[in-house]
Scaffold this motif. Structure first.
Motif, PDB file in Angstrom:
ATOM      1  N   ILE A   1       4.154  -2.676  -7.624  1.00 39.76           N
ATOM      2  CA  ILE A   1       2.752  -2.517  -8.000  1.00 39.76           C
ATOM      3  C   ILE A   1       1.985  -2.034  -6.771  1.00 39.76           C
ATOM      4  N   PRO A   2       1.452  -0.825  -6.817  1.00 37.07           N
ATOM      5  CA  PRO A   2       0.647  -0.360  -5.677  1.00 37.07           C
ATOM      6  C   PRO A   2      -0.568  -1.268  -5.517  1.00 37.07           C
ATOM      7  N   VAL A   3      -0.764  -1.805  -4.332  1.00 34.76           N
ATOM      8  CA  VAL A   3      -1.862  -2.738  -4.117  1.00 34.76           C
ATOM      9  C   VAL A   3      -3.211  -2.052  -4.357  1.00 34.76           C
ATOM     10  N   GLU A   4      -3.253  -0.742  -4.182  1.00 35.59           N
ATOM     11  CA  GLU A   4      -4.503  -0.017  -4.424  1.00 35.59           C
ATOM     12  C   GLU A   4      -4.930  -0.111  -5.892  1.00 35.59           C
ATOM     13  N   ASP A   5      -3.967  -0.360  -6.787  1.00 35.84           N
ATOM     14  CA  ASP A   5      -4.245  -0.445  -8.224  1.00 35.84           C
ATOM     15  C   ASP A   5      -4.142  -1.872  -8.762  1.00 35.84           C
ATOM     16  N   ALA A   6      -3.868  -2.835  -7.902  1.00 33.74           N
ATOM     17  CA  ALA A   6      -3.601  -4.208  -8.346  1.00 33.74           C
ATOM     18  C   ALA A   6      -4.890  -4.949  -8.695  1.00 33.74           C
ATOM     19  N   TRP A   7      -4.755  -5.810  -9.688  1.00 31.78           N
ATOM     20  CA  TRP A   7      -5.842  -6.680 -10.127  1.00 31.78           C
ATOM     21  C   TRP A   7      -5.364  -8.110 -10.079  1.00 31.78           C
ATOM     22  N   LYS A   8      -6.276  -9.015 -10.206  1.00 34.51           N
ATOM     23  CA  LYS A   8      -5.975 -10.448 -10.197  1.00 34.51           C
ATOM     24  C   LYS A   8      -4.850 -10.785 -11.170  1.00 34.51           C
ATOM     25  N   LYS A   9      -4.922 -10.265 -12.380  1.00 35.83           N
ATOM     26  CA  LYS A   9      -3.915 -10.564 -13.405  1.00 35.83           C
ATOM     27  C   LYS A   9      -2.528 -10.089 -12.990  1.00 35.83           C
ATOM     28  N   ASP A  10      -2.448  -9.037 -12.194  1.00 39.01           N
ATOM     29  CA  ASP A  10      -1.147  -8.542 -11.730  1.00 39.01           C
ATOM     30  C   ASP A  10      -0.473  -9.575 -10.829  1.00 39.01           C
ATOM     31  N   PHE A  11      -1.219 -10.132  -9.905  1.00 40.25           N
ATOM     32  CA  PHE A  11      -0.657 -11.141  -9.006  1.00 40.25           C
ATOM     33  C   PHE A  11      -0.300 -12.418  -9.768  1.00 40.25           C
ATOM     34  N   GLU A  12      -1.165 -12.807 -10.692  1.00 42.07           N
ATOM     35  CA  GLU A  12      -0.957 -14.062 -11.409  1.00 42.07           C
ATOM     36  C   GLU A  12       0.172 -13.991 -12.433  1.00 42.07           C
ATOM     37  N   SER A  13       0.653 -12.806 -12.748  1.00 41.55           N
ATOM     38  CA  SER A  13       1.689 -12.677 -13.776  1.00 41.55           C
ATOM     39  C   SER A  13       3.108 -12.859 -13.227  1.00 41.55           C
ATOM     40  N   TYR A  14       3.256 -13.065 -11.933  1.00 39.00           N
ATOM     41  CA  TYR A  14       4.575 -13.267 -11.318  1.00 39.00           C
ATOM     42  C   TYR A  14       4.653 -14.638 -10.676  1.00 39.00           C
TER      43      TYR A  14
ATOM     44  N   GLY B   1       0.829  -1.199   0.000  1.00 38.94           N
ATOM     45  CA  GLY B   1       0.000   0.000   0.000  1.00 38.94           C
ATOM     46  C   GLY B   1       0.865   1.250   0.000  1.00 38.94           C
ATOM     47  N   THR B   2       0.767   2.002  -1.052  1.00 39.36           N
ATOM     48  CA  THR B   2       1.611   3.194  -1.184  1.00 39.36           C
ATOM     49  C   THR B   2       1.150   4.346  -0.301  1.00 39.36           C
ATOM     50  N   SER B   3      -0.051   4.246   0.240  1.00 40.28           N
ATOM     51  CA  SER B   3      -0.558   5.341   1.067  1.00 40.28           C
ATOM     52  C   SER B   3      -0.050   5.285   2.504  1.00 40.28           C
ATOM     53  N   THR B   4       0.604   4.202   2.881  1.00 40.90           N
ATOM     54  CA  THR B   4       1.158   4.116   4.233  1.00 40.90           C
ATOM     55  C   THR B   4       2.667   4.319   4.142  1.00 40.90           C
ATOM     56  N   THR B   5       3.136   5.409   4.683  1.00 39.24           N
ATOM     57  CA  THR B   5       4.517   5.850   4.526  1.00 39.24           C
ATOM     58  C   THR B   5       5.535   4.831   5.002  1.00 39.24           C
ATOM     59  N   LYS B   6       5.319   4.251   6.156  1.00 41.64           N
ATOM     60  CA  LYS B   6       6.305   3.307   6.700  1.00 41.64           C
ATOM     61  C   LYS B   6       6.381   2.035   5.853  1.00 41.64           C
ATOM     62  N   THR B   7       5.244   1.541   5.406  1.00 42.19           N
ATOM     63  CA  THR B   7       5.245   0.353   4.549  1.00 42.19           C
ATOM     64  C   THR B   7       5.948   0.660   3.236  1.00 42.19           C
ATOM     65  N   ALA B   8       5.697   1.824   2.679  1.00 44.16           N
ATOM     66  CA  ALA B   8       6.353   2.235   1.435  1.00 44.16           C
ATOM     67  C   ALA B   8       7.866   2.339   1.624  1.00 44.16           C
ATOM     68  N   THR B   9       8.288   2.862   2.750  1.00 45.49           N
ATOM     69  CA  THR B   9       9.721   2.974   3.044  1.00 45.49           C
ATOM     70  C   THR B   9      10.375   1.601   3.084  1.00 45.49           C
ATOM     71  N   ILE B  10       9.740   0.647   3.752  1.00 45.10           N
ATOM     72  CA  ILE B  10      10.287  -0.709   3.838  1.00 45.10           C
ATOM     73  C   ILE B  10      10.320  -1.346   2.456  1.00 45.10           C
ATOM     74  N   ALA B  11       9.287  -1.179   1.678  1.00 49.15           N
ATOM     75  CA  ALA B  11       9.248  -1.753   0.325  1.00 49.15           C
ATOM     76  C   ALA B  11      10.406  -1.227  -0.521  1.00 49.15           C
ATOM     77  N   LYS B  12      10.667   0.053  -0.429  1.00 45.49           N
ATOM     78  CA  LYS B  12      11.773   0.636  -1.203  1.00 45.49           C
ATOM     79  C   LYS B  12      13.118   0.088  -0.730  1.00 45.49           C
ATOM     80  N   LYS B  13      13.267  -0.090   0.563  1.00 45.02           N
ATOM     81  CA  LYS B  13      14.514  -0.664   1.100  1.00 45.02           C
ATOM     82  C   LYS B  13      14.684  -2.111   0.643  1.00 45.02           C
ATOM     83  N   ILE B  14      13.599  -2.853   0.572  1.00 48.61           N
ATOM     84  CA  ILE B  14      13.658  -4.243   0.096  1.00 48.61           C
ATOM     85  C   ILE B  14      14.091  -4.259  -1.368  1.00 48.61           C
TER      86      ILE B  14
END
Length: 168
Positions: free
Chosen positions: A34-47, A9-22
């Motif tokens: 992929i921001p989870v707020e914009d994610a669809w089924k096909k996004d998850f299934e494509s990885y 979730g890109t709207s939560t600053t701390k989670t976004a910070t950790i994601a960028k560090k990862i």
């Protein structure tokens, strides 16, 4: 290693910070954010290799963006896909549901055939209970910004090294 989809979730600053560090810790491995707020089924299934991240809100709840997506997640086809989960929580104020969001997401992805990877040790944490526990380990990376911020970078580094092996 196949490319990795990193959902948070890109709207939560701390989670976004950790994601960028990862992402940075993976170095030259291709990581698609992929921001989870914009994610669809096909996004998850494509990885084949997926990292998901969420904070635990209130008394052990997923943030609203994950909660709203959960019905769609429950219809995914994830057989032979690996999912690693990182979660943020406060082991002092919320000791009885520390990083419960990790456990909720693990249950959801496992129910659709995914293999959860990236389990980590509970050593160095002090909490009462967590849905993110299995056989004495966390079902992913546990981050406590409020009480253990100085340990965050080392925990991320170690977890990413572990994931590089598990994702291969």
């Amino acid at each position: 290693m196949k490319k990795v989809g990193l959902f948070y979730g890109t709207s939560t600053t701390k989670t976004a910070t950790i994601a960028k560090k990862i992402k940075e810790a993976f170095g030259d491995v291709q990581i698609d954010i992929i921001p989870v707020e914009d994610a669809w089924k096909k996004d998850f299934e494509s990885y084949d290799n997926i990292i998901v991240g969420a904070a635990t809100w209130f008394d052990g709840e997923l943030p609203s963006y994950w909660d709203e997506l959960k019905p769609e997640l429950e219809s995914l086809k994830m057989k032979n896909k690996k999912v690693a989960i990182f979660g943020l929580g406060d082991q002092v104020k919320y000791a009885d549901n520390f990083i419960d969001g990790v456990g909720i997401l693990a249950e959801t992805f496992e129910s659709v055939g995914a293999k959860v990877v990236g389990f980590t040790s509970v050593d160095g944490y002090e909490f009462g209970n967590s849905r993110a526990l299995r056989d004495g380990k966390f079902l992913g990376l546990a981050i406590d910004f409020e009480n253990q911020a100085k340990k965050t970078d080392e925990r991320i580094k170690n977890w990413v090294e572990q994931l590089k092996k598990e994702f291969s």
